[in-house]
Enzyme design. Structure first.
Site, PDB file in Angstrom:
ATOM      1  N   HIS A  69      83.651 -28.097  42.179  1.00 27.09           N
ATOM      2  CA  HIS A  69      85.005 -27.878  41.648  1.00 27.09           C
ATOM      3  C   HIS A  69      85.817 -29.174  41.730  1.00 27.09           C
ATOM      4  CE1 HIS A  69      88.824 -25.407  41.266  1.00 27.09           C
ATOM      5  NE2 HIS A  69      89.288 -26.513  41.834  1.00 27.09           N
ATOM      6  N   GLU A  70      85.771 -29.819  42.906  1.00 22.31           N
ATOM      7  CA  GLU A  70      86.520 -31.070  43.078  1.00 22.31           C
ATOM      8  C   GLU A  70      85.924 -32.208  42.258  1.00 22.31           C
ATOM      9  OE1 GLU A  70      89.343 -31.048  44.450  1.00 22.31           O
ATOM     10  OE2 GLU A  70      89.129 -28.990  45.177  1.00 22.31           O
ATOM     11  N   HIS A  73      87.476 -32.166  38.917  1.00 23.87           N
ATOM     12  CA  HIS A  73      88.750 -32.895  38.902  1.00 23.87           C
ATOM     13  C   HIS A  73      88.512 -34.406  38.830  1.00 23.87           C
ATOM     14  CE1 HIS A  73      91.206 -29.428  39.566  1.00 23.87           C
ATOM     15  NE2 HIS A  73      90.739 -29.175  40.781  1.00 23.87           N
TER      16      HIS A  73
END
Length: 402
Positions: A69-70, A73
């Site tokens: 998920h990170e 980003h």
């Protein structure tokens, strides 16, 4: 936003990956919850060793999902020109630590949306894996774990879309308000208020569940709510500080024309004439007018007392190349970003000459004095820098950079 310190475990796609020490107790709690509650409830009548294996595998794969998920980003930020320093896993999730804010609302929107989209993609992948495992008659524990991970990633995506800063939904909300108002400070404050309201609602829900005897869900809700409220407040403070630092040029707070110590001066004299009489913890060292390095208080104090009269300062001087360099006209945010561990001093160089020095420990006090004097604020443009920024004559430089 490190909580208790962190350590590095590797690098993915060029991004350093770190784990905050707060991750370990929460990882243990997650494994315990999976092992003793969730999996026995979903798949009864299996031995405890099976539940432990399921809980451990699910927890590790879930934290891998948070990391991905990170990474979503970080990769989106890289594509939009936002430099990400590192990714850190901590007590509740993770963070892709960017060097600075996005330059445009669209950049903020894209790099933020990439995280929940990555979680949705993972939810779909785990769901597809569960369907395939069922079709191939895989063991029930494996099917259950895959289905659980699909649900967890979906919940992670939905939870992060709640419009409260610093959650992803709050950042997306901020990007929209920023685009409409053109004011990033106002947008951040509005999004932060949303984060506080959401966190407060979770705390109330947790207390309500506790009053009904639902201990586990009540503690989790209250704890997450407390974390969101504090994260929102600390993120706002961090944003406002970085915004102020971007608006203050180095020349405004640096020590102009720092005192230089000659390289051949005995350590004993350097201590008595410089370190005991001044407030500085470090000084530039010059030889024949040329900068050779920086000597720090801890270095001279480490020299034996009986050797200080005969030991030259040059013997305990660190090379200038080990210290970051700033320009007088650049922002404090840009300059302080270069400071790393064991570097307590920043040289300010202009046209090859040392024109000032910056002690990071003094920056906060000087910024507060500027705010109290009304010389800088979040709602005003930065003051003109001295020297190169405003054309003010700084006079002849005291020493030339090597």
């Amino acid at each position: 936003m490190p909580l208790f310190g962190s350590f590095r475990i590797g690098r993915w796609f060029g991004f350093p990956i770190r784990i905050d020490y707060s991750w370990f107790p929460i990882a243990a709690l997650v494994i315990w919850t999976f092992t003793t509650r969730e999996f026995p409830r979903a798949l009864p009548f299996y031995p405890s060793s099976t539940y432990l294996a399921m809980g451990t595998a699910a927890a590790l794969l879930f934290f891998l999902s948070v990391l991905l998920h990170e990474l979503g980003h970080a990769l989106a930020g890289r594509a939009r020109g936002v430099e990400v320093e590192h990714i850190t896993l901590f007590i509740f999730g993770g963070i892709a630590q960017a060097r600075d804010e996005a330059r445009r609302p669209l950049d903020e929107f894209v790099l933020t949306a990439a995280g929940p989209l990555a979680s949705l993609a993972l939810a779909a992948a785990f769901h597809g894996g569960r369907v395939a495992a069922e079709a191939w008659a895989a063991p029930a524990p494996a099917v259950t774990v895959l289905g659980f991970l699909a649900l967890l990633n979906f919940v992670l995506a939905v939870f992060n879309m709640i419009p409260g800063f610093p959650l992803d939904g709050g950042r997306i909300f901020r990007s929209i308000v920023w685009a409409v108002t053109g004011d990033l400070v106002k947008a951040t404050r509005w999004a932060t208020q949303g984060g506080r309201l959401f966190g407060g609602a979770l705390i109330v829900l947790g207390l309500f569940n506790l009053s009904r005897g639902q201990f586990i869900s009540g503690v989790w809700a209250a704890f997450i709510g407390w974390f969101v409220v504090n994260a929102a407040s600390s993120s706002l403070r961090h944003f406002e500080l970085r915004t102020l630092l971007r608006r203050i040029p180095v020349a405004t707070v640096m020590n102009p024309r720092p005192r230089m110590i000659e390289a051949e001066m005995p350590v004993e004299r350097a201590i008595s004439d410089y370190f005991l009489r001044g407030r500085e913890e470090a000084y530039p060292v010059a030889r024949d007018g040329d900068l050779v390095g920086v000597v720090e208080a801890q270095a001279v104090s480490a020299v034996r007392k009986d050797a200080r009269a005969t030991t030259p300062v040059a013997a305990v001087t660190r090379p200038a190349e080990e210290f970051p360099v700033a320009r007088p006209d650049e922002s404090l945010a840009e300059a302080l970003f270069r400071i790393r561990v064991r570097v307590s001093y920043l040289l300010v160089i202009e046209n090859g000459f040392v024109v000032g020095a910056l002690d990071p420990r003094e920056v906060s006090a000087r910024v507060q004095r500027l705010q109290r004097a009304g010389l800088v604020s979040l709602d005003e443009k930065p003051p003109a820098a001295r020297g190169a920024a405003s054309g003010e004559d700084l006079g002849p430089p005291p020493a030339k950079s090597a």
